[in-house]
Structures are given as C-alpha cells and as structure tokens.
Design a protein around this motif. Structure first.
Motif: not given
Length: 439
Positions: A171, A176, A184, A188
């Motif tokens: 985050r 975003s 997320q 990521n």
C-alpha cells in the motif's frame, strides 16, 4: 532541578535526534508512573505514544525496578564470552515465546543493532550480498540500517554502503496496487518478483519488512501478503526478516505481529518492548537452520555490551509482568475501544481522513478537503498540524505528530477510561484541523 534549568542545560550540552538543536522544545520530565509522566512542577501528561512506542508495560513498574536492583547487587556486567544465569533464562524464555523454530538469540542494545546484525547474519548464511526492503520503512539510524530504511531520514545519510534495494509497499503512499486487499497483495508480489528477476535472485540475501509498518503509517499488511511474500522469497532462497522492534511484545494484541498472519520468518529482530525501555536491549532471533550454520561457522559480529546482565534482568521482569498481568490480552481487548473512538471522530470531524488500529497500535490521518487529499504532503507539514501538536502538549497529551498524521500507541496497561480520556483531548484538538478543512 526546575524545568527551565533542565531544558537550558540539556540544550546547551547535549544533542537531540532528528532536529536542529535550536528548534527542539523538550518536555522536562521528573518522574513517570503507569501511563502518565510529570514535569518538575507537577504537570501531568498522558503518554499516548509509550514514549517511542516502547514503554509497553507502563512506567516505573516496581517488579522491573526490583529485578534490576537485585541484578546490580549480583553482577551488572561481564564480557560477552561468559555464561550467566540471566542470559540463560531470558534466551530460554524467548525460545518459548517466539513461534516456530526461532530458538537462538543474539543480544544487542537496540533495534538498529539487531537489524545491523541480521544483515550480517543473512549475508554470511546465504553467501549473497543484496538486501531488499520497502520505501515505507524504518529500520534504524546506524550506517547500514539507514540504507535499509526507506523513509526520508535516509536521504541525509546518503550515499551509504551498496547493496540495498528498495521496493514499493503493498500500500504505497499515493500509487495503488488495487482496491481490494487481495488485489493489492497479488499485484505487489507480481511486481516484487519482477524486481527480483532484474536484480538477480542469486545475489539477494534477504528481504527486511516491518511486519506492521510503524512510523510510516501503522499499516497492517493486506490479506495474504506476508504468507505470499514468504513463499515467493523461499522460491528464490531469499531469507525473510521481520522487524518486530515496534510491533513486537504485545503491541498488536499478540506477542509478535507476525502471529496474526500464519507465517514464521527466518530471522526476527526486536528491541523496545523487550525491556519496555527500562534498559537498552535488542535481540536477533534466528531459525534453527541458521543457528546450526553459526555453530560451525564464525558469526562476525560483536558488541561490548552483548548479553548485558542488567539489561537482560529488565527484559526478564518486563516480559513476566506482561504475561502475569495479561497486557497482551488487554491490548487485544481495547482495540475495539480504539476503533470505536476513531469511528466517532470520523463522524464528528470533516478533517478526519482515516484511522487504523491493530491492538493498541494506532494512527490517525488528517485530510484537507472532501476529495481526501492529505493535509500535509509527503515529508511536509501544515500549520494546522503544528497547532494540533501544540494543543495536545498544552492539554497534557503526549504523542507524535508527523506530516499529516498522529499516533495512538499508549502503554498496554492503559484502562478503557484512560484510553477514552486521550481520545477526548484528540476530539477537542481536531477542531483545529477542521478549521483548516477546505470543503
């Protein structure tokens, strides 16, 4: 000594951290007890940040003071090559408290030294040099740990030693990776694997993460992140190091933050709550596999005060107080109260952007408009936040105001009534940031 004498002499003859000496306005402190501390003139402060998120059991607990007194009467210091009863007891205690196969500990004097030695251990064990860490991180102020750190305090300490690679958090501050926590995490980790590819997997020794990001947002990881991260790192033979300096020892409602996420790191670093800051002490805990390696291979690390008897006595007593008085459970129980108070503030104050809490590990972000823009830029300030900080101080609430946020990290011994006392001051103070709200 009176307050002004304290302030004048300290400013004249000592240096303060992270500020120019002319700018510092230290709070004069004469004594402390429980969740409060006092100036020489008797002004009382509610310690809403456990000083540096570290006095977890509260101030001046008589059991810790007595344990340290008894240790002083026996032996205060012997060189690190000795064996002492308190060293044996604390190491055994930690081996029983830390989950998984982390049973061996190297004692230091701080979180920074713990991370510094974890860098050495990871490089020696793997035979690799590079270290991954995240931009929204803080790992200490020594030479190496400043480069391990991502936040802006690193800038003035550059250039540093080579081999440190920064990556985005799941985050980030503005960008975003997705709306849902699952998205997320997935995006990521996909991005991180590409970074590993670019850097060369066989060159990377370890990745350091604050289990729950501390100073830079008090951000719990999104769902599945730590478990997915551990699997990704294992795929390439990269060690996972969890920095529990701030979130360990009950702060999150569990003894260690990673216990929330069904994962055990290869190395864990700790300090702060280890002694509740009654004495300087840190530790690096390593897995059985790493410990076995260093039984046969030299660990090239050493400290004059490694396994310091007095500091270990403070740790032993502090941890025992935490267990006996069920302070970890108290932190877990009061999470709902902190969240309730944050929800109440959000209803009342248009400048309230977001509140986060895990156990008694909390932070509130402030916004300047209905779009949700932060009141202060990254690494910046705003006059309303300066006024808010002064209001807290004038009204006897001690906490940290940083950029456009402020922290809510009281000692784990706090009662519900005392917790609400702190939020009542915050409630009044946020009228200042409401006045700066642009609609």
């Amino acid at each position: 000594m009176e307050s002004q004498d304290m302030i004048d002499l300290c400013k004249k003859h000592t240096m303060y951290t992270w500020t120019a000496g002319e700018n510092v306005e230290p709070i004069p402190v004469e004594r402390a007890e429980g969740v409060y501390f006092y100036t020489p003139e008797g002004k009382r402060f509610l310690d809403f940040n456990s000083q540096l998120m570290s006095v977890n059991i509260g101030h001046s607990h008589p059991r810790v003071i007595e344990a340290m007194h008894q240790q002083l009467q026996q032996v205060a210091y012997v060189y690190p090559g000795t064996a002492t009863a308190v060293r044996a007891r604390v190491a055994k205690m930690l081996s029983e408290l830390v989950p998984g196969d982390i049973n061996t500990f190297f004692f230091t004097l701080s979180g920074a030294e713990s991370n510094e030695n974890a860098i050495k251990a990871a490089r020696s064990y793997t035979g690799r040099f590079k270290i991954l860490s995240r931009y929204r991180s803080y790992h200490g102020a020594t030479n190496a740990t400043m480069q391990l750190t991502g936040d802006p305090r690193r800038w003035a300490n550059e250039p540093g030693s080579p081999g440190f690679i920064k990556v985005m958090d799941p985050r980030p501050y503005h960008y975003s990776f997705g709306e849902s926590e699952e998205e997320q995490t997935a995006r990521n980790l996909e991005y991180l694997e590409e970074v590993i590819m670019y850097e060369g997997p066989d060159t990377i020794a370890a990745m350091f993460v604050e289990t729950i990001t501390g100073t830079n947002g008090i951000q719990p990881p999104p769902k599945g992140y730590l478990k997915g991260l551990k699997a990704l790192l294992e795929k390439y033979g990269i060690l996972m190091v969890c920095d529990e300096v701030m979130c360990g020892f009950g702060r999150t409602g569990k003894m260690f933050g990673f216990e929330h996420y069904d994962v055990v790191p290869d190395i864990v670093t700790m300090a702060k709550g280890l002694t509740s800051s009654y004495a300087p002490l840190g530790a690096m805990g390593v897995s059985d596999a790493i410990a076995e390696h260093f039984k046969k291979n030299t660990f090239w690390g050493g400290l004059t005060y490694n396994s310091h008897c007095l500091a270990l006595s403070a740790a032993e007593a502090s941890i025992q107080v935490m267990l006996d008085e069920k302070l970890v459970e108290n932190a877990a129980r009061l999470e709902s109260v902190m969240r309730e108070e944050m929800d109440r503030l959000k209803e009342r104050h248009p400048s309230f952007k977001e509140g986060r809490a895990l156990g008694l590990f909390g932070m509130i972000d402030v916004q300047k408009n209905s779009v949700g823009e932060r009141i202060a830029p990254f690494n910046g300030s705003h006059p309303a936040m300066t006024k808010l900080g002064q209001f807290f101080r004038d009204n006897g609430l001690f906490t940290f105001v940083r950029w456009g946020s402020f922290m809510c990290n009281p000692p784990l011994c706090i009662t519900e009534e005392q917790l609400r006392e702190g939020f009542a001051i915050i409630d009044r103070g946020m009228e200042i940031t409401d006045a700066a709200f642009e609609g």
